[in-house]
Enzyme design. Sequence first.
Site, PDB file in Angstrom:
ATOM      1  CE1 TYR A   1       0.434  -1.639   4.311  1.00 28.77           C
ATOM      2  CE2 TYR A   1       0.510   0.727   4.639  1.00 28.77           C
ATOM      3  CZ  TYR A   1       0.740  -0.554   5.099  1.00 28.77           C
ATOM      4  OH  TYR A   1       1.285  -0.737   6.340  1.00 28.77           O
TER       5      TYR A   1
ATOM      6  CB  SER B   1       0.190   4.674  12.121  1.00 31.19           C
ATOM      7  OG  SER B   1       1.385   4.100  11.677  1.00 31.19           O
TER       8      SER B   1
END
Length: 249
Positions: free
Chosen positions: A145, A223
């Site tokens: 990704y 994140s």
Amino acid sequence: MNEAVATLEGWYALHDFRTIDWTAWKAADDEERAGALEDLNALLDEWNSVSEAGTGSTATYSIVGQKADFVMMHFRETLEDLNAIEVEFNKTTFARFTHKAYSYVSVVELSSYMAGNSDEDPMQNPHVVARLKPALPGSRYVCFYPMNKTRNLSDNWYMLPMEERREMIRSHGLIGRSYAGKVKQIITGSVGLDDWEWGVTLFSDDALQFKKLVYEMRFDEASARFGEFGAFYVGSLLNGEKIDEMLKL
Ligand code: 76R
């Protein structure tokens, strides 16, 4: 200006996602199909010999779901090498039975957030070189990704002082390291090369570990606050036999 982290770069990477045109494949006669398979296998052999010689690395994986049917991941010394591979594939008779689904261009990147203050030239360190020029591990599963770090007025990764970024990367790295032996990750940088800032390529023999690792990281500030993610592609290893099996009618 804020301090940019120094990075080391290694091989360039092309993640080349394709779908198979099953209608065309089924409409072809045996001879056409055999010719296309021969072309494809010749190319796979050529890529294998590059991997064996250590001058690059290629792996092919099938992709689950409708985003693509398979991916060819190539790591090579130069962008020209990647371009040549792409063109060579497009010229094969097999390519006539595929459509382009997605691609990603990036370069293997190691940042120096956690590097010590040594005078040693990192390019002389075999561990560093092995990470910059990674032999793809042949694991059963892959997950790819693209991602960004948030850049808006309230949360902007690029405006944080070096020390704050270092601390977040330290914490990020601790989670990452707890997956040692279960997940191998290759971080490729793509600022100026493709639409996102990084590509994340994960390998594992247990696909569930992708979910566990990515989920755990979501709770970590690097994140949770700063991670923005593109589409996720997941699939399983396609070696020579598996390709023949997949294409058999
Ligand atoms: O030395 C250290 O301890 C830290 C090394 C390290 C850095 C610098 C590291 C370790 N990463 C670094 C940088 Mn990472 N990484 C991701 C993702 O899904 C998500 O939430 C994020 C996607 C995963 C799964 C992952 C895994 N990492 C980066 C950067 C660049 C940041 C920058 O420069 O600003 C990104 C975008 C990123 C994203 N990371 C690890 C892992 C794992 C498994 C490790 C430990 C690997 C190991 O120790 O060999």
